[in-house]
Structures are given as C-alpha cells and as structure tokens.
Design a protein around this motif. Structure first.
Motif, PDB file in Angstrom:
ATOM      1  N   ARG A   1       0.944 -70.420  -0.928  1.00 28.98           N
ATOM      2  CA  ARG A   1       0.002 -69.833  -1.898  1.00 28.98           C
ATOM      3  C   ARG A   1       0.261 -68.350  -2.104  1.00 28.98           C
ATOM      4  O   ARG A   1      -0.126 -67.780  -3.121  1.00 28.98           O
ATOM      5  CB  ARG A   1      -1.442 -70.075  -1.452  1.00 28.98           C
ATOM      6  CG  ARG A   1      -1.886 -71.512  -1.641  1.00 28.98           C
ATOM      7  CD  ARG A   1      -3.399 -71.619  -1.605  1.00 28.98           C
ATOM      8  NE  ARG A   1      -3.845 -73.006  -1.483  1.00 28.98           N
ATOM      9  CZ  ARG A   1      -3.851 -73.892  -2.479  1.00 28.98           C
ATOM     10  NH1 ARG A   1      -3.426 -73.535  -3.680  1.00 28.98           N
ATOM     11  NH2 ARG A   1      -4.276 -75.126  -2.277  1.00 28.98           N
ATOM     12  N   ALA A   2       0.934 -67.736  -1.119  1.00 29.90           N
ATOM     13  CA  ALA A   2       1.295 -66.321  -1.293  1.00 29.90           C
ATOM     14  C   ALA A   2       2.457 -66.186  -2.291  1.00 29.90           C
ATOM     15  O   ALA A   2       2.664 -65.134  -2.882  1.00 29.90           O
ATOM     16  CB  ALA A   2       1.684 -65.723   0.055  1.00 29.90           C
ATOM     17  N   VAL A   3       3.216 -67.292  -2.476  1.00 30.46           N
ATOM     18  CA  VAL A   3       4.357 -67.275  -3.415  1.00 30.46           C
ATOM     19  C   VAL A   3       3.915 -67.814  -4.778  1.00 30.46           C
ATOM     20  O   VAL A   3       4.193 -67.222  -5.825  1.00 30.46           O
ATOM     21  CB  VAL A   3       5.522 -68.144  -2.863  1.00 30.46           C
ATOM     22  CG1 VAL A   3       6.719 -68.116  -3.798  1.00 30.46           C
ATOM     23  CG2 VAL A   3       5.927 -67.691  -1.465  1.00 30.46           C
TER      24      VAL A   3
ATOM     25  N   ILE B   1       3.760 -83.476   0.362  1.00 29.29           N
ATOM     26  CA  ILE B   1       4.212 -82.783  -0.853  1.00 29.29           C
ATOM     27  C   ILE B   1       3.103 -81.879  -1.379  1.00 29.29           C
ATOM     28  O   ILE B   1       1.950 -82.304  -1.522  1.00 29.29           O
ATOM     29  CB  ILE B   1       4.659 -83.780  -1.937  1.00 29.29           C
ATOM     30  CG1 ILE B   1       5.948 -84.469  -1.473  1.00 29.29           C
ATOM     31  CG2 ILE B   1       4.868 -83.066  -3.281  1.00 29.29           C
ATOM     32  CD1 ILE B   1       6.764 -85.136  -2.515  1.00 29.29           C
ATOM     33  N   PHE B   2       3.489 -80.622  -1.637  1.00 24.73           N
ATOM     34  CA  PHE B   2       2.604 -79.666  -2.286  1.00 24.73           C
ATOM     35  C   PHE B   2       3.098 -79.533  -3.723  1.00 24.73           C
ATOM     36  O   PHE B   2       4.273 -79.232  -3.959  1.00 24.73           O
ATOM     37  CB  PHE B   2       2.687 -78.309  -1.553  1.00 24.73           C
ATOM     38  CG  PHE B   2       1.744 -77.275  -2.072  1.00 24.73           C
ATOM     39  CD1 PHE B   2       0.382 -77.339  -1.805  1.00 24.73           C
ATOM     40  CD2 PHE B   2       2.219 -76.214  -2.835  1.00 24.73           C
ATOM     41  CE1 PHE B   2      -0.498 -76.364  -2.283  1.00 24.73           C
ATOM     42  CE2 PHE B   2       1.346 -75.238  -3.320  1.00 24.73           C
ATOM     43  CZ  PHE B   2      -0.011 -75.321  -3.038  1.00 24.73           C
ATOM     44  N   ASP B   3       2.228 -79.821  -4.689  1.00 21.88           N
ATOM     45  CA  ASP B   3       2.596 -79.716  -6.106  1.00 21.88           C
ATOM     46  C   ASP B   3       2.121 -78.369  -6.631  1.00 21.88           C
ATOM     47  O   ASP B   3       0.903 -78.124  -6.720  1.00 21.88           O
ATOM     48  CB  ASP B   3       1.945 -80.848  -6.913  1.00 21.88           C
ATOM     49  CG  ASP B   3       2.589 -82.204  -6.632  1.00 21.88           C
ATOM     50  OD1 ASP B   3       3.826 -82.293  -6.685  1.00 21.88           O
ATOM     51  OD2 ASP B   3       1.853 -83.173  -6.361  1.00 21.88           O
ATOM     52  N   ALA B   4       3.064 -77.502  -6.974  1.00 19.78           N
ATOM     53  CA  ALA B   4       2.721 -76.122  -7.351  1.00 19.78           C
ATOM     54  C   ALA B   4       2.962 -75.884  -8.845  1.00 19.78           C
ATOM     55  O   ALA B   4       3.799 -76.552  -9.463  1.00 19.78           O
ATOM     56  CB  ALA B   4       3.580 -75.153  -6.541  1.00 19.78           C
ATOM     57  N   GLN B   5       2.250 -74.954  -9.394  1.00 21.11           N
ATOM     58  CA  GLN B   5       2.476 -74.544 -10.794  1.00 21.11           C
ATOM     59  C   GLN B   5       3.398 -73.329 -10.786  1.00 21.11           C
ATOM     60  O   GLN B   5       3.188 -72.409  -9.989  1.00 21.11           O
ATOM     61  CB  GLN B   5       1.155 -74.139 -11.471  1.00 21.11           C
ATOM     62  CG  GLN B   5       0.087 -75.216 -11.458  1.00 21.11           C
ATOM     63  CD  GLN B   5       0.516 -76.502 -12.144  1.00 21.11           C
ATOM     64  OE1 GLN B   5       1.239 -76.459 -13.145  1.00 21.11           O
ATOM     65  NE2 GLN B   5       0.097 -77.630 -11.602  1.00 21.11           N
TER      66      GLN B   5
ATOM     67  N   GLY C   1      13.099 -70.204   1.864  1.00 23.53           N
ATOM     68  CA  GLY C   1      12.958 -69.299   3.005  1.00 23.53           C
ATOM     69  C   GLY C   1      11.548 -69.289   3.582  1.00 23.53           C
ATOM     70  O   GLY C   1      11.257 -68.488   4.464  1.00 23.53           O
ATOM     71  N   THR C   2      10.685 -70.165   3.082  1.00 26.13           N
ATOM     72  CA  THR C   2       9.298 -70.203   3.559  1.00 26.13           C
ATOM     73  C   THR C   2       9.181 -71.217   4.696  1.00 26.13           C
ATOM     74  O   THR C   2       9.536 -72.391   4.523  1.00 26.13           O
ATOM     75  CB  THR C   2       8.349 -70.577   2.385  1.00 26.13           C
ATOM     76  OG1 THR C   2       8.488 -69.588   1.371  1.00 26.13           O
ATOM     77  CG2 THR C   2       6.904 -70.647   2.840  1.00 26.13           C
ATOM     78  N   LEU C   3       8.714 -70.776   5.823  1.00 24.61           N
ATOM     79  CA  LEU C   3       8.614 -71.646   7.000  1.00 24.61           C
ATOM     80  C   LEU C   3       7.744 -72.871   6.697  1.00 24.61           C
ATOM     81  O   LEU C   3       6.650 -72.740   6.151  1.00 24.61           O
ATOM     82  CB  LEU C   3       8.000 -70.833   8.153  1.00 24.61           C
ATOM     83  CG  LEU C   3       7.925 -71.531   9.515  1.00 24.61           C
ATOM     84  CD1 LEU C   3       9.301 -71.917  10.022  1.00 24.61           C
ATOM     85  CD2 LEU C   3       7.212 -70.623  10.520  1.00 24.61           C
TER      86      LEU C   3
END
Ligand SMILES: O=C[C@H](O)[C@H](O)[C@H](O)COP(=O)(O)O
Length: 229
Positions: A154-156, A178-182, A198-200
């Motif tokens: 969410r920071a990205v 699965i995270f579905d992002a906009q 690069g996100t852990l």
C-alpha cells in the motif's frame, strides 16, 4: 463474421496455433482464451496435422485440459520452449501485458520467459493505450505475513484489495495469495515492476513487460496480428 466474445477468442486461438509445428515444446497458457488454443492443439494432434508435441502447462487447470485433449504434458525444465500461447487481461501498443486475473501469473511468467516466442491471444476488449487502464494488477504474495506485505504494498500502490474466493482469501496453485492493485495514471511500469519485485513478501507480479513478440487480437471485423510498437 463472429461478434460474440467466445467466438472471437477462438478465432485468435486458431491463428496462434497455426504457428505450432510438429515436434515443438509448447507453453500452454491459462484462462478462457488459452483454453481454445489447448483444444485446437489437441484437435490438430487427433487429426494427424501435428505430432510429437509436448506441452508445459501454466496451471493445474490447463494441465488437466491438455491431458484430456491428448497433449503429452511435461514439467518445466531449463530447456527453452519453442513457443508459448496465452491470453492476457490488458495489452498495450508495445505488447506489455497485465496477466493473472485467472490467478496463474507465476507459472505463466516462469514458463513464458523460457519461450523463444510468446504469442498472445485475445479479443479486442483487452487492448488498452495504458497498462492499468481497465484491469487491476494481480500481485502474488506469500501467505505467511500477508497483512504486513499488503501494508508494504500500500506504500507503493495505495488502492487494492486481497483477492477473495467467497469468504476466504483466493489461493493460487502455488499456495500463495493475490493482491489486486490499481496502477495510477502516470506510473512508469518498468520502475513499478522493479519496486514491486523488491518488496518483501511479493513473489511476482502480473506485469509481463517486453515478453510478447506477437498478439492475435480478434475483433468483429477480423483478427489483427500485432507486433510491439
Ligand atoms: O491468470 C490468468 C491468465 O493470465 C490469463 O491469461 C488472463 O487472465 C486472461 O484470461 P482470459 O483469456 O480468460 O481473459
């Protein structure tokens, strides 16, 4: 002239499968469009138009379908694949893609990166001018500590949600979530891919950048053969 979406997907699949020759190792995609390609390879094998094909399936569902239609299936190993045929959720003019609304992005990327030629098949509704215009970006994440990973994501990319299967989180063939992002307008998708990878906790993303060589996109007035612009 076909106007229904299923007919269009099938037309695109048949065009792609025409590129498959006897003896080839073929990456078998996943989803409602790739299904037509698997069936067409099976039909051509049964008709004696093809022989000596082996398939590498990108999901349990495609593995089962391939076996059902008579395609010998092998596990992915380090040898290159002659061709891979798969659908996509979004296709931009450079043939950058979003994939993974069907949950198969990790096995698809692992398989298709080894293909000498990645051929995308779709109906015209998948064409976009900007990646992220219509579809969310599926991001496969580890189940362990997923709430922490989502906070980092969410920071990205601030907008997004964990994919659900009814009341439970959706689980991939690999046992992940699965995270579905906009993707907001103005994002550099190459920089975004690097940042997400690069996100852990992130295993892979549904961004397939610079991987596809050709797309067969079916519209009511015919199938267009698209190359990266
Ligand atoms: O995980 C699924 C795959 O990336 C599919 O290729 C993609 O979702 C397109 O699927 P469909 O052909 O069903 O629209």
């Amino acid at each position: 002239m076909t106007t229904d979406l299923e007919g269009l997907k099938k037309e695109a699949a048949i065009r792609a499968v025409a590129l498959v020759g006897s003896g080839m190792r073929v990456g078998l995609g996943t989803g409602s469009t790739a299904k037509y390609a698997i069936e067409e390879i099976g039909r051509r094998l049964a008709a004696g138009e093809l022989s000596g094909i082996t398939g590498v399936a990108t999901s349990e569902a495609s593995d089962a379908l391939a076996r059902q239609v008579g395609i010998p299936v092998e596990a992915l190993d380090p040898r290159p694949l002659d061709i891979a045929i798969d659908g996509a959720d979004e296709i931009d003019p450079a043939l950058n893609l979003i994939k993974g609304l069907g949950g198969a992005l990790l096995r698809e990327k692992l398989t298709e990166v080894q293909a000498r030629q990645l051929v995308i098949i779709a109906d015209h509704t998948k064409l976009v001018t900007r990646i992220g215009e219509k579809a969310p970006l599926p991001i496969e994440i580890a189940r362990f500590g997923f709430l922490s990973t989502i906070e980092r994501l969410r920071a990205v990319l601030s907008a997004g949600r964990l994919r659900q299967n009814g009341a439970q989180p959706y689980v991939t063939d690999n046992g992940n979530l699965i995270f579905d992002a906009q993707i907001p307008e103005g994002h550099d998708i190459h920089a975004l891919e690097r940042q997400l990878k690069g996100t852990l906790g992130v295993i892979d993303t549904g961004l397939f950048l610079g991987m596809a060589q050709v797309a067969f996109v079916a519209a009511p007035d015919g199938v267009q053969e698209l190359r990266p612009q």
